[in-house]
Design a protein around this motif. Structure first.
Motif: not given
Length: 159
Positions: A90-117
């Motif tokens: 079993f594993f868990f943790g924390g990190g960072l993620a980046m995703r393009t074309n996210s949210g309301r804008g067609d060319s937006e890049t969103v960056i933020g934390p993530r919690l994997p398990v």
């Protein structure tokens, strides 16, 4: 398109600096592929039996225009449970993620934390890890966004 090049550059910069730091103290590194969201490539570098660094990049399957990249620090609980007398981790943790074309804008890049398990199973021969993982991601910059990644994958350990 300009944001795609920026995202690709930041991805390479982040993974190269993080990978170099991780490789300096690594005991083993695995490279493989994931199926799900994102669909792409993955790596995991172990520091010891309990701690590792997980990273990957790929494309979202629900919307093929979404480029994903992530990097996580993981804590691993070896032999957390048995299934048919086979030990699963079993594993868990924390990190960072980046995703393009996210949210309301067609060319937006969103960056933020993530919690994997997740859970994983390792074969002795060949040196292969199978895993199922999920992560809650929260985009913070430049706007807020939430998304969930769920994927199955395999990694081969070269050394």
């Amino acid at each position: 398109m300009k944001n795609f090049y920026l995202a690709a550059f930041l991805t390479l910069l982040f993974l190269s600096s993080s990978g170099a730091w991780a490789a300096a103290s690594a005991t083993r590194t695995g490279i493989g592929a994931t199926i799900g969201n994102p669909l792409g490539i993955t790596g995991r570098t172990w520091f010891n039996e309990e701690n590792s660094f997980d990273y990957g990049l790929g494309w979202g399957i629900s919307d093929s225009r979404r480029f994903h990249v992530y990097a996580d620090y993981l804590w691993n609980k070896a032999d957390a449970f048995d299934m048919n007398d086979e030990p699963f981790d079993f594993f868990f943790g924390g990190g960072l993620a980046m995703r393009t074309n996210s949210g309301r804008g067609d060319s937006e890049t969103v960056i933020g934390p993530r919690l994997p398990v997740g859970v994983s199973y390792e074969f002795a021969k060949p040196k292969l890890e199978l895993f199922l993982a999920g992560a809650l991601n929260m985009g913070l910059l430049p706007s807020s966004d939430f998304w969930v990644d769920i994927h199955v994958g395999a990694r081969f350990y070269l050394f």
